[in-house]
Every structure is written in C-alpha cells, then in structure tokens.
Design a protein around this motif. Structure first.
Motif, PDB file in Angstrom:
ATOM      1  N   HIS A 275       0.980  -1.167   0.106  1.00 48.08           N
ATOM      2  CA  HIS A 275      -0.082   0.061   0.066  1.00 48.08           C
ATOM      3  C   HIS A 275       0.720   1.172   0.120  1.00 48.08           C
ATOM      4  CE1 HIS A 275      -3.653  -2.296   0.584  1.00 48.08           C
ATOM      5  NE2 HIS A 275      -3.105  -2.995   1.302  1.00 48.08           N
ATOM      6  N   LEU A 276       1.518   1.307  -1.081  1.00 47.46           N
ATOM      7  CA  LEU A 276       2.675   2.548  -1.140  1.00 47.46           C
ATOM      8  C   LEU A 276       1.827   3.741  -1.330  1.00 47.46           C
ATOM      9  CD1 LEU A 276       5.443   3.765  -1.749  1.00 47.46           C
ATOM     10  CD2 LEU A 276       4.953   2.980  -4.195  1.00 47.46           C
ATOM     11  N   ASP A 277       0.530   3.737  -1.936  1.00 44.39           N
ATOM     12  CA  ASP A 277      -0.304   4.626  -2.002  1.00 44.39           C
ATOM     13  C   ASP A 277      -0.991   5.229  -0.584  1.00 44.39           C
ATOM     14  OD1 ASP A 277      -1.764   2.090  -1.690  1.00 44.39           O
ATOM     15  OD2 ASP A 277      -3.959   3.211  -2.611  1.00 44.39           O
ATOM     16  N   CYS A 278      -0.603   4.719   0.356  1.00 45.69           N
ATOM     17  CA  CYS A 278      -1.166   5.116   1.708  1.00 45.69           C
ATOM     18  C   CYS A 278      -0.459   5.488   2.712  1.00 45.69           C
ATOM     19  CB  CYS A 278      -1.830   3.904   2.336  1.00 45.69           C
ATOM     20  SG  CYS A 278      -3.387   3.233   1.684  1.00 45.69           S
ATOM     21  N   PHE A 279       1.070   5.260   2.524  1.00 46.89           N
ATOM     22  CA  PHE A 279       1.851   5.694   3.545  1.00 46.89           C
ATOM     23  C   PHE A 279       3.096   6.016   2.874  1.00 46.89           C
ATOM     24  CE2 PHE A 279      -0.503   1.997   5.323  1.00 46.89           C
ATOM     25  CZ  PHE A 279      -1.055   2.709   6.598  1.00 46.89           C
ATOM     26  N   ALA A 280       3.741   7.144   3.186  1.00 46.44           N
ATOM     27  CA  ALA A 280       4.960   7.829   2.580  1.00 46.44           C
ATOM     28  C   ALA A 280       6.387   7.295   3.725  1.00 46.44           C
ATOM     29  CB  ALA A 280       4.754   9.189   2.498  1.00 46.44           C
ATOM     30  N   TYR A 281       5.780   7.020   4.651  1.00 46.25           N
ATOM     31  CA  TYR A 281       7.114   6.665   5.776  1.00 46.25           C
ATOM     32  C   TYR A 281       6.717   5.377   6.605  1.00 46.25           C
ATOM     33  CZ  TYR A 281       7.360  11.799   5.506  1.00 46.25           C
ATOM     34  OH  TYR A 281       7.504  13.168   5.220  1.00 46.25           O
ATOM     35  N   LEU A 282       7.766   4.798   6.433  1.00 49.14           N
ATOM     36  CA  LEU A 282       7.609   3.132   7.120  1.00 49.14           C
ATOM     37  C   LEU A 282       8.942   3.204   8.198  1.00 49.14           C
ATOM     38  CD1 LEU A 282       6.974   0.579   4.356  1.00 49.14           C
ATOM     39  CD2 LEU A 282       5.407   1.890   5.693  1.00 49.14           C
ATOM     40  N   GLY A 283       8.633   2.641   9.547  1.00 52.45           N
ATOM     41  CA  GLY A 283       9.544   2.431  10.642  1.00 52.45           C
ATOM     42  C   GLY A 283       9.548   1.028  10.815  1.00 52.45           C
ATOM     43  N   GLU A 315       9.469   2.844  -8.221  1.00 55.23           N
ATOM     44  CA  GLU A 315       8.291   3.396  -7.438  1.00 55.23           C
ATOM     45  C   GLU A 315       8.532   3.565  -5.958  1.00 55.23           C
ATOM     46  OE1 GLU A 315       4.509   1.781  -8.791  1.00 55.23           O
ATOM     47  OE2 GLU A 315       5.579   1.117 -10.557  1.00 55.23           O
ATOM     48  N   TYR A 316       8.986   2.509  -5.192  1.00 54.69           N
ATOM     49  CA  TYR A 316       9.137   2.542  -3.930  1.00 54.69           C
ATOM     50  C   TYR A 316      10.569   3.622  -3.538  1.00 54.69           C
ATOM     51  CZ  TYR A 316       6.414  -1.716  -3.437  1.00 54.69           C
ATOM     52  OH  TYR A 316       5.097  -2.376  -3.235  1.00 54.69           O
ATOM     53  N   ASN A 317      11.516   3.443  -4.179  1.00 52.04           N
ATOM     54  CA  ASN A 317      12.543   4.372  -3.871  1.00 52.04           C
ATOM     55  C   ASN A 317      12.148   5.986  -4.066  1.00 52.04           C
ATOM     56  OD1 ASN A 317      14.464   2.772  -3.190  1.00 52.04           O
ATOM     57  ND2 ASN A 317      15.128   2.333  -5.358  1.00 52.04           N
ATOM     58  N   VAL A 318      11.132   6.348  -4.907  1.00 54.81           N
ATOM     59  CA  VAL A 318      10.675   7.596  -5.107  1.00 54.81           C
ATOM     60  C   VAL A 318       9.618   7.942  -4.025  1.00 54.81           C
ATOM     61  CG1 VAL A 318       9.682   9.105  -6.544  1.00 54.81           C
ATOM     62  CG2 VAL A 318      11.383   7.632  -7.409  1.00 54.81           C
ATOM     63  N   GLY A 349      18.079  -3.336  -4.873  1.00 52.53           N
ATOM     64  CA  GLY A 349      18.539  -1.891  -5.008  1.00 52.53           C
ATOM     65  C   GLY A 349      17.333  -0.857  -4.367  1.00 52.53           C
ATOM     66  N   ILE A 350      16.592  -1.385  -3.193  1.00 56.29           N
ATOM     67  CA  ILE A 350      15.890  -0.597  -2.466  1.00 56.29           C
ATOM     68  C   ILE A 350      16.543   0.286  -1.282  1.00 56.29           C
ATOM     69  CG2 ILE A 350      14.055  -0.717  -0.543  1.00 56.29           C
ATOM     70  CD1 ILE A 350      13.027  -1.302  -3.222  1.00 56.29           C
ATOM     71  N   ARG A 351      16.382   1.596  -1.339  1.00 53.22           N
ATOM     72  CA  ARG A 351      17.142   2.307  -0.451  1.00 53.22           C
ATOM     73  C   ARG A 351      16.128   2.275   1.113  1.00 53.22           C
ATOM     74  NH1 ARG A 351      17.533   5.702  -5.289  1.00 53.22           N
ATOM     75  NH2 ARG A 351      15.546   6.887  -4.593  1.00 53.22           N
TER      76      ARG A 351
END
Length: 379
Positions: A275-283, A315-318, A349-351
């Motif tokens: 759900h990249l469309d729901c959260f811009a920050y993950l911890g 898409e994830y990295n951006v 290659g995920i940052r």
C-alpha cells in the motif's frame, strides 16, 4: 474516649504493618528508617522494594516463607536467598537505562510482583523496573514544556466483529486549534497490546519534548491493537477510517506514516509495501521477516513482498520519503533476520536508512527508535 481508643488501635495496627514490611532488613538512625538506595520508580504506592542501588543495580526482597525456590527473571534469572524470617533477597548486575519487564518465579511459576505496577507484556501481566538514564539525558522524562495527551478510544471493528480500542496521542494545542495534523500509526510487539507504546514506550513524553524543541512536527500518534487475524483489514478498513472521522488529521499519503516494533515491524512491512499509496513513511524497529520458514508460520510469505519490491523498485525508492530500520545490536533476537532482509534489499536496490543502538530486544531500544524516527517525519 471511644475515639481516642480507636486511634490508638489504628496506630498499633499501622505499626504492625510497617514491622511486617520491613522485617529485620531496616536500619534505624535517630528513629528514622534508613534503607539502601531508593525505591523503584515503578513500585506501587508505599512499596519499598525493589530498590535502585548505585551502579544501576536493583535489590529485590520478597516475603515468601512457604516457598522452596524464588527467582527474579529479568531476561537473565537471578536466584534469591532466603533468610530465617522467610524473606528472599538478591541484587542484580548493572542494568541498561530504561524500562525492563521482570517476573517473580515462585517454585517455577511466573507471576507479577505485587510490589510493582503491572504492564501487559510477554502475553501476561508483568512487573517492571525503570533504570535511570545518564545525567543530562532528559529525552524520556517529563519536562516543563507544553503537554499533549493520550486518549483511549473505543470503536467497533467490522474485521474482528468486536469492540476494540486504540490509544491516540494528540499534541499540545490540539483542542484549541483548528489545524489538521499528520498521523503516525505506531504498532506494539508480540505479547503486547495497544497499551505498550503509551505505557512502556512513553510516547507522549517523547513527542512532547521533541515538539517543544522544534525537532518534530506536531502530529497525531495512533497506537492500535495488532492482535487480530487480519491486521491489514483492521488498519485500513477500521482504524484509519475511525481516526479520520474523529480527529482533525490530514488524509493523504504524504501525511501518513506506519511503524512498529518486532511483530509490529513485520506488520508494517506487510501492510506498507502493498500500500505505497497509503504511507509515505515506514519504520521497522527490531524486526525483519523470518529468514526461513518456521513451524508456526513465519517466513513463507516474504517472497511475495520481495517480488513487489523488485518489480516496482523505482516507485518505492521515489515514493518512500523514509524507509527506516533500527536494531538493538547483535544481542537483538531479530538481528540475523534483519541483516538477511537488508541484504535482499541491497540486492534489489531498495534504499533504506539503518540505525543501530545497543540494548537488544527491549523497550530502551524502541524508545530510542521512536525518538529518532519521529524527527524525520512530515518535514
């Protein structure tokens, strides 16, 4: 006369209670009771033991004359020694600053210490000790700053078909302003519940201090119960709609974060990635997918998330403004799984940002993690 007699009897009774509590372990100087160190911060009212001694050691004294063996379990088990009065005693090694669960083991049965406040952890009510932080480190203590508050809210979950509850931190000034706030959804670990971050984690104190210093953006912090058969549905279909209906919050992904410790970290990965469309920050604190399949169901689903990351890497990295991972050093029980997971991220290659602090799989590490992660949000 009757009143005087009653007062005399009460005084005698109170004197007997004090003698029963102190036994022969006290010293009197000028008729004042002198005890070693100072009473534990989390002791129930009037309980003198456990006591904090110099060097961050804790001394325990337990009255259990009929017990055959008594231990304190603080991650390491300490044997207590019985005296002739049936009082059991021990002194621990030096403990790291912060909150630690502990149990009494009475003839092998784990119970909460009646002298301590109780905390839900390890899937039972446990006891706790709070070891002071070094002089000058006031991040996790109440300060003379504007204070927010934590509110307990009940809601009906269609996912669970039951009434459930969440704890919601509102920053200072929430009730007197009309502004809307970003939201951090913050999850507890396995064997804990929605009370964990509010009680053991000191979320409100951490956030109040950071906001007062201008180090964190004022935000709502929502602490939900992750003990559900379908956390994804519980969060997305029940919790978030309830919060957005009942609190003045921003509702776009750029103003929504998701984080959790241990089990809550895995839940963060499992919900945040699809759900990249729901959260811009993950911890992700002290966590990581199981590296291998386990007898109780761990490890078999992680490949689908790696495929998502592989197929949509850019898409994830951006899209992620922060993908933040923390660990409590090599002594953290999640350390190896996390290292393997991060190597997979590197290969794809995920940052991400990695933070490590000593302490193992404990609340001192998770408080530290929230302190650092919160400063990165909604900037």
């Amino acid at each position: 006369m009757k009143r005087i007699l009653t007062l005399m009897l009460l005084a005698v009774a109170c004197s007997g209670v004090l003698q029963a509590q102190s036994g022969h372990s006290s010293v009197r100087v000028d008729d004042r009771l002198v005890l070693p160190g100072k009473r534990g911060e989390l002791n129930v009212r009037n309980a003198m033991w456990p006591r904090l001694l110099p060097g961050n050691r804790m001394e325990f004294r337990i009255k259990a004359p009929d017990a055959r063996k008594v231990q304190i379990d603080l991650g390491r088990k300490y044997d207590l020694v019985r005296n002739d009065d049936g009082e059991w005693r021990c002194t621990t090694d030096s403990l790291t600053p912060g909150f630690h669960y502990y149990f009494l083991l009475i003839d092998g049965v784990a119970v909460a210490d009646p002298a301590s406040e109780s905390f839900y952890g390890c899937s039972m009510m446990t006891s706790g000790v709070e070891i002071p932080y070094p002089d000058g480190d006031v991040r996790f203590y109440l300060a003379d700053v504007p204070h927010g508050d934590i509110r307990m809210k009940r809601y009906f979950s269609k996912t669970s078909n039951a009434w459930r509850r969440m704890f919601v931190y509102c920053p200072p000034g929430y009730d007197t302003s009309e502004q809307t706030y970003p939201v951090l959804y913050l999850q507890h670990g396995g064997g804990e519940d929605e009370r964990g971050w509010a009680n053991q984690g000191r979320t409100d104190i951490i956030m109040d201090n950071l906001i007062a210093q201008g180090k964190a953006t004022p935000m709502i912090v929502v602490m939900t119960d992750g003990n559900t058969s379908d956390f994804e549905s519980e969060l997305l279909k029940d919790c978030i709609p309830f919060v957005e209906k009942n609190f003045r919050v921003k509702t776009d992904r750029d103003n929504r974060a998701l984080a959790g410790l241990s089990m809550g970290g895995i839940q963060t990965l499992n919900v945040g990635i699809p759900h990249l469309d729901c959260f811009a920050y993950l911890g992700v604190f002290s966590s990581g997918w199981w590296a291998n399949r386990t007898p109780f169901g761990g490890g078999e689903d992680s490949e689908k998330y790696y495929r998502m990351l592989q197929d949509h890497k850019d898409e994830y990295n951006v899209g992620w403004k922060q993908f933040w991972i923390s660990m409590g050093g090599k002594e953290d029980i999640a350390y190896n799984n996390c290292q393997i997971m991060m190597k997979r991220f590197d290969g794809i290659g995920i940052r991400y940002t990695y933070f490590e602090t000593p302490g193992g799989h404990t609340w001192p590490v998770w408080r530290e993690s929230l302190y650092h992660f919160a400063q990165l949000l909604f900037r």
